[in-house]
Design an enzyme around this catalytic site. Structure first.
Site, PDB file in Angstrom:
ATOM      1  N   GLY A 240       2.700 -56.942  84.998  1.00  0.00           N
ATOM      2  CA  GLY A 240       2.858 -55.657  84.312  1.00  0.00           C
ATOM      3  C   GLY A 240       3.145 -55.700  82.834  1.00  0.00           C
ATOM      4  O   GLY A 240       3.028 -54.664  82.162  1.00  0.00           O
ATOM      5  N   GLU A 275       3.514 -62.378  88.671  1.00  0.00           N
ATOM      6  CA  GLU A 275       2.055 -62.215  88.813  1.00  0.00           C
ATOM      7  C   GLU A 275       1.455 -61.638  87.525  1.00  0.00           C
ATOM      8  O   GLU A 275       0.932 -60.530  87.525  1.00  0.00           O
ATOM      9  CB  GLU A 275       1.761 -61.261  89.970  1.00  0.00           C
ATOM     10  CG  GLU A 275       2.322 -61.694  91.309  1.00  0.00           C
ATOM     11  CD  GLU A 275       2.265 -60.591  92.369  1.00  0.00           C
ATOM     12  OE1 GLU A 275       1.972 -59.418  92.014  1.00  0.00           O
ATOM     13  OE2 GLU A 275       2.526 -60.889  93.528  1.00  0.00           O
ATOM     14  N   PRO A 276       1.542 -62.363  86.414  1.00  0.00           N
ATOM     15  CA  PRO A 276       1.016 -61.810  85.152  1.00  0.00           C
ATOM     16  C   PRO A 276      -0.506 -61.816  85.133  1.00  0.00           C
ATOM     17  O   PRO A 276      -1.135 -62.752  85.634  1.00  0.00           O
ATOM     18  CB  PRO A 276       1.565 -62.788  84.107  1.00  0.00           C
ATOM     19  CG  PRO A 276       1.662 -64.095  84.832  1.00  0.00           C
ATOM     20  CD  PRO A 276       2.033 -63.744  86.262  1.00  0.00           C
ATOM     21  N   ARG A 314     -12.570 -49.319  80.401  1.00  0.00           N
ATOM     22  CA  ARG A 314     -11.206 -48.839  80.154  1.00  0.00           C
ATOM     23  C   ARG A 314     -11.144 -47.562  79.302  1.00  0.00           C
ATOM     24  O   ARG A 314     -10.366 -46.661  79.631  1.00  0.00           O
ATOM     25  CB  ARG A 314     -10.344 -49.948  79.539  1.00  0.00           C
ATOM     26  CG  ARG A 314     -10.183 -51.161  80.481  1.00  0.00           C
ATOM     27  CD  ARG A 314      -9.175 -52.173  79.940  1.00  0.00           C
ATOM     28  NE  ARG A 314      -7.846 -51.628  79.948  1.00  0.00           N
ATOM     29  CZ  ARG A 314      -7.232 -51.150  78.903  1.00  0.00           C
ATOM     30  NH1 ARG A 314      -7.794 -51.183  77.715  1.00  0.00           N
ATOM     31  NH2 ARG A 314      -6.036 -50.637  79.021  1.00  0.00           N
ATOM     32  N   TYR A 318      -9.309 -44.737  81.283  1.00  0.00           N
ATOM     33  CA  TYR A 318      -7.902 -44.484  80.924  1.00  0.00           C
ATOM     34  C   TYR A 318      -7.737 -43.972  79.493  1.00  0.00           C
ATOM     35  O   TYR A 318      -6.625 -44.042  78.957  1.00  0.00           O
ATOM     36  CB  TYR A 318      -7.076 -45.779  81.012  1.00  0.00           C
ATOM     37  CG  TYR A 318      -7.317 -46.685  82.180  1.00  0.00           C
ATOM     38  CD1 TYR A 318      -7.137 -46.242  83.490  1.00  0.00           C
ATOM     39  CD2 TYR A 318      -7.675 -48.011  81.984  1.00  0.00           C
ATOM     40  CE1 TYR A 318      -7.336 -47.106  84.556  1.00  0.00           C
ATOM     41  CE2 TYR A 318      -7.864 -48.881  83.047  1.00  0.00           C
ATOM     42  CZ  TYR A 318      -7.703 -48.423  84.332  1.00  0.00           C
ATOM     43  OH  TYR A 318      -7.895 -49.281  85.379  1.00  0.00           O
ATOM     44  N   CYS A 343     -25.740 -42.358  79.635  1.00  0.00           N
ATOM     45  CA  CYS A 343     -25.912 -40.909  79.564  1.00  0.00           C
ATOM     46  C   CYS A 343     -24.708 -40.154  80.106  1.00  0.00           C
ATOM     47  O   CYS A 343     -24.805 -39.443  81.121  1.00  0.00           O
ATOM     48  CB  CYS A 343     -27.179 -40.512  80.301  1.00  0.00           C
ATOM     49  SG  CYS A 343     -28.607 -41.203  79.484  1.00  0.00           S
TER      50      CYS A 343
HETATM   51  N1  PLP Z   1       0.419 -57.818  90.753  1.00  0.00           N
HETATM   52  C1  PLP Z   1      -0.023 -56.715  91.354  1.00  0.00           C
HETATM   53  C2  PLP Z   1       0.384 -56.466  92.780  1.00  0.00           C
HETATM   54  C3  PLP Z   1      -0.841 -55.806  90.690  1.00  0.00           C
HETATM   55  O1  PLP Z   1      -1.298 -54.710  91.294  1.00  0.00           O
HETATM   56  C4  PLP Z   1      -1.204 -56.076  89.347  1.00  0.00           C
HETATM   57  C5  PLP Z   1      -2.047 -55.141  88.578  1.00  0.00           C
HETATM   58  O2  PLP Z   1      -1.842 -53.966  88.545  1.00  0.00           O
HETATM   59  C6  PLP Z   1      -0.734 -57.245  88.748  1.00  0.00           C
HETATM   60  C7  PLP Z   1       0.081 -58.098  89.474  1.00  0.00           C
HETATM   61  C8  PLP Z   1      -1.087 -57.617  87.350  1.00  0.00           C
HETATM   62  O3  PLP Z   1      -0.632 -56.693  86.437  1.00  0.00           O
HETATM   63  P1  PLP Z   1      -0.789 -56.990  84.891  1.00  0.00           P
HETATM   64  O4  PLP Z   1      -2.201 -57.328  84.634  1.00  0.00           O
HETATM   65  O5  PLP Z   1      -0.366 -55.743  84.240  1.00  0.00           O
HETATM   66  O6  PLP Z   1       0.135 -58.127  84.575  1.00  0.00           O
END
Ligand code: PLP
Length: 418
Positions: A240, A275-276, A314, A318, A343
């Site tokens: 995140g 989990e980056p 994107r 968004y 289009c």
């Molecule tokens: N982990 C989970 C469960 C996710 O859904 C996401 C993406 O939304 C991520 C990790 C990676 O997030 P980010 O790319 O913002 O680090």
């Protein structure tokens, strides 16, 4: 910091000029810098070191290209996957099976079985029934599935609504107040080995306060689960962390995150996992494009480029901002809108923005396109699937081919009864 820079008046990626890539591969094309990926991977690892030894599982969804995955595998990263396809990519790139985490709100029974058969390291459960099904599949194979329960801490991440995942009304995780009872039931499922909990509240977070609030709630839950007699050995704190999409943006760094995590998780005595995704890949890539026309507009001119919303979704999805820079900037600036050939009015990358002055035939880049770029590409309007290039020092390779209309048409057929 990234490795895209001006040299003799033109933009280079590491030691390869973008003009050369455009000439040899064509445009539009994504260009990734291996040095930048490595740097981000190391900066993130070093930042989180303050919180003790951590497992790092790169969120493949951000950029699943095999070349990118190999760079990150070599940096010791595991993988966070959300489909059997992503799992296959992780394994094909050489990421150790034990370092693969299976997240995702809609894993099918077939996908759970694939994960079990591969022997992946962790399943992040999104609902109780999923745990029951996974447990049965594991028991039938004579194994126990390592699992954590993803909780929804009901925290507003302060990000775009479409990438917020930690509010009660979002589809992700189980309500944190229901987690203790659910965990207790799952702990009795024979084929499951419940190790702990997970949470991920959203993406492109520009402020650590919501993350801290979520982590604090997770900490309380860990204490409650332990008090109830559960052995909690692992907490997955998700991804995140946001990235600067505009040059002037100032975001919390991995070191800021690490300091906060160290403070909040002190005494938890668990293996932490992160989990980056975006923070590793975002600024490691650009979308290189050529100006087709500069079209006089009703107010300001339209710069029509050969990249479109099908290549980089994107902005259309968004309203996201991507800096736009000429590959050979003249120093002149003008106010224009930037759009692609698709289009749809939504195929607009920027409206009435001051940008480098460009003319027909010029090359330019959309910056910070390494994450959630090529992976979201489509072939809408029967456009080719955009290719990808990986640069490493003075060499580069095409790491994903341009898939042209002919190949797309070849995968279709007209039934002989028509
Ligand atoms: N982990 C989970 C469960 C996710 O859904 C996401 C993406 O939304 C991520 C990790 C990676 O997030 P980010 O790319 O913002 O680090």
């Amino acid at each position: 910091m990234d490795h895209f820079h001006l040299r003799d008046g033109t933009l280079w990626c590491e030691d390869v000029s973008l003009e050369r890539i455009a000439a040899e591969v064509g445009t539009p094309v994504y260009v990734y810098s291996a040095a930048t990926l490595r740097r981000h991977a190391r900066v993130f690892r070093e930042g989180l070191a303050a919180a003790g030894p951590v497992h790092l599982a790169y969120a493949i969804k951000a950029n699943p290209n095999l070349g990118v995955l190999r760079v990150l595998a070599d940096e010791g990263y595991g993988a966070d996957v959300v489909s059997a396809g992503e799992m296959k990519r992780a394994l094909a790139a050489g990421i150790p099976t034990a370092e693969v985490v299976f997240s995702g709100v809609g894993k099918t029974e077939g996908e759970l079985a694939t994960g079990l058969d591969a022997g992946i390291g962790q399943f992040n459960l999104e609902l109780e029934e999923e745990g029951v099904v996974l447990g049965a599949l594991a028991a039938a194979r004579g194994v126990r599935a390592p699992a954590v329960l993803r909780v929804n801490p009901d925290v507003d991440a302060g990000t775009h609504a479409k990438i917020s995942t930690g509010k009660r009304e979002n589809k992700f995780g189980v309500p944190i107040d229901q987690a203790p009872a659910m965990f207790a039931r799952l702990a009795t499922v024979p084929g499951l080995e419940m190790r702990g909990v997970a949470c991920h509240i959203g993406s492109q977070l520009a402020d650590l306060a919501p993350l801290e609030a979520a982590y604090a709630r997770v900490g309380e839950l860990v204490a409650e689960l332990r008090a109830a007699g559960h052995a909690i050995s692992r907490v997955d704190l998700g991804g995140g962390l946001g990235v600067p999409y505009r040059r002037e943006d100032r975001l919390p760094s991995p070191a800021d995150l690490g300091a906060m995590v160290a403070r909040v998780t002190a005494g938890w005595d668990v293996e932490l996992m992160f989990e980056p995704g975006r923070v590793i890949a975002g600024n490691a890539g650009v979308l290189l494009t050529r100006v087709i026309w500069v079209k006089p507009g009703g107010t300001n001119p339209y710069v029509i480029v050969d990249a479109a919303m099908n290549d980089l979704a994107r902005p259309a999805l968004y309203d996201a901002w991507h800096d736009f820079e000429a590959v050979r900037p003249s120093g002149e600036r003008f106010v224009a809108s930037i759009a692609g050939p698709v289009c749809e009015t939504g195929d607009t990358f920027a409206r009435d923005r001051e940008i480098d002055a460009v003319a027909r035939g010029d090359l330019a880049v959309f910056r910070t396109a390494g994450a959630y770029g090529a992976t979201m590409a489509s072939t809408y309007n029967s456009r080719s699937l955009v290719p990808e290039v990986l640069v490493d020092g003075d060499r580069y390779a095409v790491v994903a081919d341009r898939v042209a209309a002919e190949a797309l048409i070849a995968a279709e057929r007209v039934p002989d009864w028509l």
